[in-house]
Design an enzyme around this catalytic site. Structure first.
Site, PDB file in Angstrom:
ATOM      1  N   GLY A  86      33.171  44.931  43.037  1.00 13.79           N
ATOM      2  CA  GLY A  86      33.595  46.215  42.508  1.00 13.79           C
ATOM      3  C   GLY A  86      35.035  46.156  42.025  1.00 13.79           C
ATOM      4  O   GLY A  86      35.471  45.155  41.456  1.00 13.79           O
ATOM      5  N   LEU A  87      35.788  47.242  42.257  1.00  8.54           N
ATOM      6  CA  LEU A  87      37.181  47.356  41.813  1.00  8.54           C
ATOM      7  C   LEU A  87      37.320  47.155  40.314  1.00  8.54           C
ATOM      8  O   LEU A  87      38.256  46.510  39.831  1.00  8.54           O
ATOM      9  CB  LEU A  87      38.072  46.358  42.575  1.00  8.54           C
ATOM     10  CG  LEU A  87      38.181  46.558  44.091  1.00  8.54           C
ATOM     11  CD1 LEU A  87      39.033  45.461  44.710  1.00  8.54           C
ATOM     12  CD2 LEU A  87      38.739  47.921  44.417  1.00  8.54           C
ATOM     13  N   CYS A  88      36.366  47.689  39.558  1.00  7.29           N
ATOM     14  CA  CYS A  88      36.429  47.595  38.094  1.00  7.29           C
ATOM     15  C   CYS A  88      36.064  48.931  37.452  1.00  7.29           C
ATOM     16  O   CYS A  88      35.333  48.981  36.456  1.00  7.29           O
ATOM     17  CB  CYS A  88      35.548  46.466  37.575  1.00  7.29           C
ATOM     18  SG  CYS A  88      33.864  46.438  38.225  1.00  7.29           S
ATOM     19  N   GLY A  89      36.549  50.007  38.078  1.00 10.95           N
ATOM     20  CA  GLY A  89      36.323  51.326  37.512  1.00 10.95           C
ATOM     21  C   GLY A  89      34.849  51.709  37.497  1.00 10.95           C
ATOM     22  O   GLY A  89      34.108  51.432  38.440  1.00 10.95           O
TER      23      GLY A  89
END
Length: 283
Positions: A86-89
């Site tokens: 994750g951590l990609c908007g």
């Protein structure tokens, strides 16, 4: 109001987070350049092989091949390509929302999850997972796309799938990734558009043999391109998300610093008041 010590502790925590998000932004930017170059290199080949396939199929006189066979749709497969992390908007959420919207009947649908987010999303919701491919790494290899393409082609030829769709995020630029759905099987060969005279082809050994080589290559290159598009989109989305997180951390540090100054000022004012009050009591 929180004490000055609590505010200092929180400022330190936010600064540590800011350093992490800034580093992740720089790493994503470096990976994005490589991913973007890979996409730029793969697009011309994918477009050209589709053009060649269109010409060959149009001039083959109706040659047949299992991958061209159109039949009654009883089972549809969706190859959904997402990131492993994750951590990609909203990158993963947008693709998954698009894929979930494409599935009209779960009993007649199967999912091939490419990426951990895709596999976990559909597993939790009780979808039929025909296969999953996770941990593919940052540098997508053609052999990985070939393995996925072979699986869906074998399933299609065997009659387990009657249609296969690719759902992935097309890379437009750093700020824009567009979720798209592409029909993979049966292979659609649009009629050749040519203003000049129709070209006659001589097939050796036969039109069926040429298509037998060309069609699997087309499917493999389409899957490979989709995976490269998704990887470039992932890095672009992560870079943008980490840039926003870094800026938000800076704003939070400024607000916390202001709160710290106010707390210190209140503490000093209180101490002065106590000293003045004590001095007045001694008079």
């Amino acid at each position: 109001m929180a004490s000055a010590q609590d505010i200092r502790r929180r400022i330190k925590s936010v600064k540590n987070t800011q350093q992490i998000t800034k580093a992740m932004k720089m790493v994503a930017a470096a990976k994005l350049r490589r991913a973007q170059e890979a996409v730029t290199s793969a697009r011309p080949f994918a477009l050209k092989i589709r053009e060649v396939l269109s010409r060959v199929a149009a001039a083959s006189g109706g040659a047949s091949h299992p991958l061209l066979e159109v039949r009654e749709v009883k089972k549809t497969a969706y190859v959904v390509i997402t990131a492993d992390r994750g951590l990609c908007g909203g990158f993963n959420a947008n693709v998954l929302r698009r894929a979930a919207g494409e599935v009209t009947d779960r009993s007649k649908s199967s999912v091939v999850g490419v990426g951990r987010k895709s596999r976990d999303f559909f597993t939790r919701r009780g979808f039929d997972i025909a296969a999953s491919y996770v941990g593919l790494g940052e540098n997508i290899q053609f052999s990985q796309a070939k393995e996925i393409a072979k699986f869906v082609m074998d399933k299609y030829v065997a009659g387990d799938f009657d249609e296969v769709f690719l759902v992935f995020s097309e890379f437009v630029n750093v700020l824009t990734q567009r979720p798209v759905t592409v029909k993979l099987l049966p292979v659609e060969t649009p009629a050749e558009e040519s203003k000049g005279p129709k070209v006659e082809y001589i097939y050796e050994p036969s039109a069926e043999a040429v298509l037998s080589e060309l069609l699997p290559t087309y499917v493999e290159s389409t899957v490979f391109r989709a995976m490269l598009e998704a990887k470039a989109g992932e890095q672009g989305a992560r870079m943008t998300a980490m840039d926003s997180a870094t800026k938000n951390a800076k704003d939070m540090i400024n607000k916390l610093t202001l709160s710290l100054n106010r707390a210190r000022q209140a503490a000093i004012t209180k101490e002065i008041s106590e000293i003045v009050g004590g001095a007045a009591a001694l008079e």
